[in-house]
Design an enzyme around this catalytic site. Sequence first.
Site, PDB file in Angstrom:
ATOM      1  N   HIS A  50     -21.626  -9.119  12.238  1.00  0.00           N
ATOM      2  CA  HIS A  50     -21.691  -7.991  13.400  1.00  0.00           C
ATOM      3  C   HIS A  50     -23.158  -8.472  14.715  1.00  0.00           C
ATOM      4  O   HIS A  50     -23.143  -8.138  15.755  1.00  0.00           O
ATOM      5  CB  HIS A  50     -21.782  -6.191  13.837  1.00  0.00           C
ATOM      6  CG  HIS A  50     -20.869  -5.829  13.055  1.00  0.00           C
ATOM      7  ND1 HIS A  50     -20.937  -5.820  11.293  1.00  0.00           N
ATOM      8  CD2 HIS A  50     -20.072  -5.212  13.060  1.00  0.00           C
ATOM      9  CE1 HIS A  50     -19.982  -4.719  11.013  1.00  0.00           C
ATOM     10  NE2 HIS A  50     -19.352  -4.640  11.724  1.00  0.00           N
ATOM     11  N   LYS A  87     -20.702   7.785  13.774  1.00  0.00           N
ATOM     12  CA  LYS A  87     -19.321   9.342  14.436  1.00  0.00           C
ATOM     13  C   LYS A  87     -19.004  10.705  14.698  1.00  0.00           C
ATOM     14  O   LYS A  87     -20.311  11.002  14.098  1.00  0.00           O
ATOM     15  CB  LYS A  87     -18.136   9.383  14.020  1.00  0.00           C
ATOM     16  CG  LYS A  87     -17.981   7.360  13.706  1.00  0.00           C
ATOM     17  CD  LYS A  87     -16.720   7.643  12.275  1.00  0.00           C
ATOM     18  CE  LYS A  87     -15.637   9.026  12.178  1.00  0.00           C
ATOM     19  NZ  LYS A  87     -14.166   7.717  13.366  1.00  0.00           N
ATOM     20  N   ILE A  98     -11.814 -11.459   5.433  1.00  0.00           N
ATOM     21  CA  ILE A  98     -12.212 -10.812   5.154  1.00  0.00           C
ATOM     22  C   ILE A  98     -10.929 -10.856   6.361  1.00  0.00           C
ATOM     23  O   ILE A  98      -9.502 -10.493   5.877  1.00  0.00           O
ATOM     24  CB  ILE A  98     -12.893  -9.552   6.556  1.00  0.00           C
ATOM     25  CG1 ILE A  98     -13.927  -9.634   5.355  1.00  0.00           C
ATOM     26  CG2 ILE A  98     -12.609  -7.946   5.348  1.00  0.00           C
ATOM     27  CD1 ILE A  98     -13.806  -9.574   3.435  1.00  0.00           C
TER      28      ILE A  98
HETATM   29  N1  GLN Z   1      -8.573  -7.856   8.313  1.00  0.00           N
HETATM   30  C1  GLN Z   1      -9.770  -7.699   9.775  1.00  0.00           C
HETATM   31  C2  GLN Z   1     -10.228  -8.503   9.823  1.00  0.00           C
HETATM   32  O1  GLN Z   1     -10.662  -9.635   9.252  1.00  0.00           O
HETATM   33  C3  GLN Z   1     -10.448  -6.605   9.114  1.00  0.00           C
HETATM   34  C4  GLN Z   1     -10.828  -5.973   9.965  1.00  0.00           C
HETATM   35  C5  GLN Z   1     -11.369  -4.610   9.811  1.00  0.00           C
HETATM   36  O2  GLN Z   1     -12.141  -3.916   8.520  1.00  0.00           O
HETATM   37  N2  GLN Z   1     -12.221  -3.886  11.073  1.00  0.00           N
HETATM   38  O3  GLN Z   1     -10.209  -8.525  10.904  1.00  0.00           O
HETATM   39 ZN    ZN Z   2     -14.194  -4.279   8.185  1.00  0.00          ZN
END
Ligand code: GLN
Ligand code: ZN
Length: 765
Positions: free
Chosen positions: A699, A117, A436
């Site tokens: 990623h 950043k 996530i």
């Molecule tokens: N819950 C979101 C996802 O899974 C979290 C995204 C993130 O941390 N940038 O896309």
């Molecule tokens: Zn994330």
Amino acid sequence: MVTTHNLGFPRIGRNRELKFALEKYWKGELSEQALLDTANTLRMQHWQDQSQLDWIPAGDFSLYDHVLDTSFMLGNVPERVAALAGGELDSYFRVARGRSPADKSACGCVHAGEMTKWFDTNYHYIVPEFDKNTKFSLKASRLLEQIQQAKQVNHSVKPIILGPVTYLWLGKSKDGTDKLQLLDDLLSVYAQLLHELKNAGIEWVQIDEPILVTELTEAWKHALRKAYYQLQAAPVNLLLATYFGQLQDNLQLACELPVNGLHLDSVAAKNEVATVIDWLPSHKILSLGVINGRNIWKTDLTATLDWLEPIHARLTDRLWLAPSCSLLHVPVDLNNERKLPRDIYSWLAFAVQKLQEVTVLAKALNQGRDCVSEILQENNAAIASRQQSERVHQITVTARVRDITDAMGTRQSLYHQRAMVQRKKFQLPLFPTTTIGSFPQTQNIRQVRRDFRAGKLSEHEYRQSMQKEIELCVREQEALGLDVLVHGEPERNDMVEYFGEQLAGYAFTEYGWVQSYGSRCVKPPIIYGDVAHLQPITTEWIRYAQSLTNKPMKGMLTGPVTMLNWSFVRDDQPRADTCMQLALAIRDEVLALEHAGIAIIQIDEAALREGLPLRKSQWDTYLDWAIRAFRITANGVKDDTQIHTHMCYSEFNDIMTAIARMDADVITIETSRSNMELLDAFDQFQYPNEIGPGVYDIHSPNIPSVDSIIELMKKAAQRIPAERLWVNPDCGLKTRNWEEVRPALRNMIAASRYLSSHLSTTQVS
Ligand code: GLN
Ligand code: ZN
């Protein structure tokens, strides 16, 4: 006469022309010449947009990133790239993104430069790399060409370059070499550059040293002195630019450096202007950044003139006016917006409008307010309309914020008591697996959302399609054998915009794009007024998802600090106050989910770390209100509701105690890329609750092996008791496809099973 100028213009184009050209070029669908032509056309347009200024900038345009451009201009190209075939542009994109269109194979041929950043903005630059062999040599043709182009259209051109000391400061030493040892060599190249600029007919050069607003050690202060005492021999005038903050203990240094002028961000450092005027030698010009280059609000021109007139009387010709920083951080042109409510539209100014404001202020100072009286009147009306608007102020919201108590942010019992209740309720295995939140955003999902927005699908049809997607996602997760499921977030375009659209106080633009990195842009929503929860946002989706399975379904929300940090925020009250309003709104959603029978709720705080102030001395203040906001959001639930949070950055050692204060039952974080180095922090600090250190990098398209995951988790288990560990990827899966996700998760689950049968809670191998 007051002189006007600009510190940089957005590059991406009103309609993101640069983005689309770049992405086509990378795919091999556009020739190099066509890409350069697009860039050329954009620059011409942008100079046209700025033509009312006394000085227009050159060198601020970039095909990817201006710090990377600087590295190339200084001949500092990583060896791994310099050796490869191809032209300069191939090398450039290899550093930027690991490959150029010339590299046909799917695996990137080199690793890309690290990205991070740019100060406290959401713009990311490519980190310069240094080692003991780093030698600089001047390659200024790109900059010189842009200057020639600008001159051809008859503009007075002021090139913008990144200062040598900030350049070193931003970079990374790969072998432990002291970066400051490179300064002498670097300065001789800068001296050459300034000569070349002189030869190109340049009078003024803006040289950026934004590190002057950070806490500097003596060595870095000394480097600044050395640099500018040497460069004062240059045959051009130097305007030293600082922005994004106050100078504080660097104020005297900034005033004394032997340059011809100083630019100060007088939005962030208004209180320092009087002192700077006292300190600044009388031969130097002072450029005041009076228009906020980081936000989208109209400036109160009359109030600014009231403040500027006595300054102008004192400085006369020595006063220059500009936006506070480069306009890179705001969208291009408000005129493109057709759908904003009229009053909200009248409160806003994007890059083009901000430059008009600079021009009006200068005109009022040079020729008197009368000659711009109509514009001032219009501006007054807009400012008054915003101040008095009923859209902005909601007494019920302010009253609720005033009545917040600490108890609202405190769980009923301590973690270890809650954990016992939750263990009994959920009966999860050791090393439970989860994700996530998002799953692949397929073509179909995007199409359905687009069609719905375009009115081609009814609300009912849209819901049915999305429910089908949720069902598919749940079935996939069950087949894989995950322990805690998610609905997959198919209905969300963006984790902030999605929630903002359903809260009071938010507005959205159609074209308000801001460059985040390379060709990637974000469209931050605008918080214009008091924020309030209007009706449940996610309950129906999550309840539907839960109805499909006996496994626990995790509700998924975006936290207040992330909502704040990824929006354009109102400037008429402290950020902390806006954050508390967001906290109450998301709290309502948390409680609605709990009420709907959802027992595990994740509140993402992806951007919490980004909000840290540039100066460490201000961190505690920020963390105090940010953590308080999270606690208000999350901690109103019963003991048997499990709160998760997620943060996606690998550096949080320095804020670990603050994160522990959030008191989430489970936190999932990014760690895989750093090989769990992040967990070193746990040697010093015992994180008290449960944690899911991300075990693979989402990623990358690579599939992690079972063994690699076991290894990482073993490392984690050396520091954190096994019964407090979760197994999960390091972020959401929305950018991946199912062919990548399935085998990756299969391996992740296999690793978890192995661990739970081989590692008892007391024995850690
Ligand atoms: N819950 C979101 C996802 O899974 C979290 C995204 C993130 O941390 N940038 O896309
Ligand atoms: Zn994330």
